[in-house]
Scaffold this motif. Structure first.
Motif, PDB file in Angstrom:
ATOM      1  N   VAL A 214     -28.242   9.548  -1.058  1.00 35.24           N
ATOM      2  CA  VAL A 214     -29.455  10.358  -1.218  1.00 35.24           C
ATOM      3  C   VAL A 214     -29.180  11.808  -0.820  1.00 35.24           C
ATOM      4  O   VAL A 214     -29.592  12.745  -1.510  1.00 35.24           O
ATOM      5  N   ARG A 215     -28.479  11.985   0.292  1.00 32.41           N
ATOM      6  CA  ARG A 215     -28.158  13.334   0.762  1.00 32.41           C
ATOM      7  C   ARG A 215     -27.290  14.087  -0.261  1.00 32.41           C
ATOM      8  O   ARG A 215     -27.509  15.274  -0.522  1.00 32.41           O
ATOM      9  N   THR A 216     -26.333  13.391  -0.849  1.00 36.30           N
ATOM     10  CA  THR A 216     -25.453  14.007  -1.848  1.00 36.30           C
ATOM     11  C   THR A 216     -26.240  14.489  -3.057  1.00 36.30           C
ATOM     12  O   THR A 216     -26.032  15.604  -3.558  1.00 36.30           O
TER      13      THR A 216
ATOM     14  N   THR B 295     -19.863   6.406  -4.951  1.00 41.48           N
ATOM     15  CA  THR B 295     -18.977   7.327  -5.664  1.00 41.48           C
ATOM     16  C   THR B 295     -19.643   8.704  -5.655  1.00 41.48           C
ATOM     17  O   THR B 295     -20.298   9.120  -6.613  1.00 41.48           O
ATOM     18  N   LEU B 296     -19.494   9.413  -4.553  1.00 43.51           N
ATOM     19  CA  LEU B 296     -20.277  10.622  -4.305  1.00 43.51           C
ATOM     20  C   LEU B 296     -20.019  11.755  -5.313  1.00 43.51           C
ATOM     21  O   LEU B 296     -20.980  12.417  -5.732  1.00 43.51           O
TER      22      LEU B 296
ATOM     23  N   ALA C 138     -25.691   2.348 -11.256  1.00 43.72           N
ATOM     24  CA  ALA C 138     -25.498   0.975 -10.815  1.00 43.72           C
ATOM     25  C   ALA C 138     -25.088   0.931  -9.354  1.00 43.72           C
ATOM     26  O   ALA C 138     -24.521   1.894  -8.809  1.00 43.72           O
ATOM     27  N   SER C 139     -25.333  -0.199  -8.709  1.00 43.67           N
ATOM     28  CA  SER C 139     -24.981  -0.359  -7.291  1.00 43.67           C
ATOM     29  C   SER C 139     -23.506  -0.066  -7.039  1.00 43.67           C
ATOM     30  O   SER C 139     -23.137   0.480  -5.996  1.00 43.67           O
TER      31      SER C 139
END
Length: 213
Positions: free
Chosen positions: A106-108, A76-77, A70-71
């Motif tokens: 996205v990077r995480t 919350t990495l 969810a958005s």
């Protein structure tokens, strides 16, 4: 029989969203295998959005094949990293996020070894573009679909659509959306749940499918 009664906006007027959700009777995990089997019977891919590490682990153990985030959890990495390590597709809603926050999310996920990401453009307004029974398409910000496609050319982009019309999903498809998420109900007049009145019904869902095709 024994179906829990869910949050109703009218009955809970005056409460915070947190308080209202806290009052919802919880569906036990024992329901999920039955729901998954029922979906399989009709050729529907079962999905459930977890909101905790525990819930994500349970759903993964049950064999759920993809995860919706969810958005509210996009930033919350540690949670994103945890889900990413399941190695399953992730549908990531981007409501209220900055481009920097989306990039970090996205990077995480990718750094955790998972590049199976679908970005869902989302406007956090339930319902979106509705005021006095008038449709306000500018609130949908459809152009962000193409912005996301340009910023993340290696990822599929879709729309998490909370509008009260089937046409918005069709516009999104025409603009390059590859996935459509839509609230669905068999009857808009059903009570005991906050979503029925602004969800699409079978007739409208068919309009979306026909229109996108």
């Amino acid at each position: 029989k024994d179906v829990p009664k869910f949050w109703n906006y009218e009955e809970d007027e005056g409460k915070s969203q947190w308080q209202a959700y806290e009052d919802i009777p919880k569906i036990g995990y024992e329901w999920y295998p039955h729901l998954m089997n029922y979906c399989e019977k009709f050729g529907i891919e079962f999905l459930s959005t977890p909101f905790s590490f525990e819930a994500a682990d349970k759903l993964n153990e049950m064999g759920m094949k993809a995860f919706k985030v969810a958005s509210s959890d996009l930033s919350t990495l540690p949670y994103l990293e945890h889900i990413a390590k399941f190695g399953k597709p992730i549908l990531l809603s981007t409501g209220a996020a900055t481009m920097e926050e989306i990039s970090e999310a996205v990077r995480t996920i990718k750094q955790a070894g998972n590049d199976q990401i679908i970005l869902l453009h989302c406007t956090l307004c339930y319902p979106t573009m509705y005021s006095d029974k008038e449709v306000h398409y500018e609130d949908m910000n459809f152009n962000l679909i193409q912005t996301l496609k340009r910023e993340f050319p290696d990822l599929p982009v879709g729309l998490s659509d909370h509008s009260q019309t089937s046409f918005s999903s069709i516009i999104a498809c025409a603009m390059g959306a590859q996935v459509i998420e839509k609230h669905y109900t068999t009857d808009k007049t059903l009570g005991g749940n906050a979503d029925h009145w602004f969800s699409v019904d079978p007739k409208e869902l068919k309009e979306i499918v026909d229109g996108c095709r």
